[in-house]
Scaffold this active site. Structure first.
Site, PDB file in Angstrom:
ATOM      1  CB  ILE A   1       6.538  33.857 -43.456  1.00 37.52           C
ATOM      2  CG1 ILE A   1       7.924  34.447 -43.153  1.00 37.52           C
ATOM      3  CG2 ILE A   1       6.332  33.679 -44.958  1.00 37.52           C
ATOM      4  CD1 ILE A   1       8.205  35.763 -43.815  1.00 37.52           C
ATOM      5  CD  GLU A   2      -1.548  35.137 -44.802  1.00 38.69           C
ATOM      6  OE1 GLU A   2      -2.672  34.758 -45.166  1.00 38.69           O
ATOM      7  OE2 GLU A   2      -1.282  36.335 -44.567  1.00 38.69           O
ATOM      8  CB  VAL A   3       2.173  30.295 -47.671  1.00 36.09           C
ATOM      9  CG1 VAL A   3       1.882  29.811 -49.089  1.00 36.09           C
ATOM     10  CG2 VAL A   3       3.656  30.615 -47.518  1.00 36.09           C
TER      11      VAL A   3
END
Length: 203
Positions: free
Chosen positions: A150-152
């Site tokens: 997951i990337e933010v």
């Protein structure tokens, strides 16, 4: 049961003349698609995975077809669906977070807040920074319980600069411009430059 559709690896060739190419952009010949609807992940435990997507990423459980004969659940947020399917995830080394791998990315409302929240959740993450044309882009990468990345990020700070033109400006059903169909005259837009008032970053 699913009906498997077998397609030839050598489809019937498409004959496109140079005149056709001059009249329309190549994207006009692509599939008639709308917006991205959902992504699916194979998970070992649906309940544990669903709790992560609800508690950490803020997704909400939504109705799933009862005719499905396999375990899973559907979640929704940010105009995107996440479909979890019980199975055997691809074995990955969770001890190593490698940003240059397949991942699902979300824009952050405030990256500093997200970083503090990840610390509160005791979720291991790595930070990647890059600086170009006075714009600093920051990305946080972490895993879900089944090691899906997951990337933010604040990737929207990086100016959108089209590398190809042709065709008319179009909008999708959400009213957003489709960058792949901007005309050549649009490629000179200020999107290719840092936003007004953007300061040089210190990286």
């Amino acid at each position: 049961k699913y009906k498997m559709m077998h397609h030839s690896l050598s489809p019937r060739p498409m004959h496109v003349s140079s005149a056709d190419c001059s009249r329309r952009h190549i994207s006009d010949m692509s599939l008639a698609l709308g917006t991205l609807n959902h992504v699916s992940f194979v998970v070992a435990d649906v309940a544990i995975a669903a709790q992560f997507y609800r508690d950490v990423l803020g997704f909400t459980l939504v109705r799933r077809p009862s005719s499905f004969h396999f375990d899973g659940c559907w979640l929704w947020r940010h105009g995107l669906g996440v479909h979890l399917i019980r199975g055997t995830p691809v074995n990955k080394d969770k001890s190593s977070i490698v940003p240059q791998s397949n991942h699902l990315s979300f824009l952050a409302q405030d990256l500093d807040t997200v970083e503090r929240q990840l610390d509160d959740f005791r979720i291991k993450y790595v930070v990647q920074r890059c600086c170009e044309d006075g714009v600093e882009m920051r990305q946080l990468f972490f895993h879900d319980p089944d090691n899906h990345m997951i990337e933010v990020c604040n990737c929207d700070e990086f100016p959108l600069c089209l590398l190809e033109g042709g065709g008319d400006t179009r909008h999708d059903s959400s009213g957003e411009s489709d960058a792949s169909t901007f005309g050549e005259s649009d490629t000179s837009m200020s999107l290719c430059h840092p936003p007004p008032g953007q300061h040089e970053c210190a990286c």
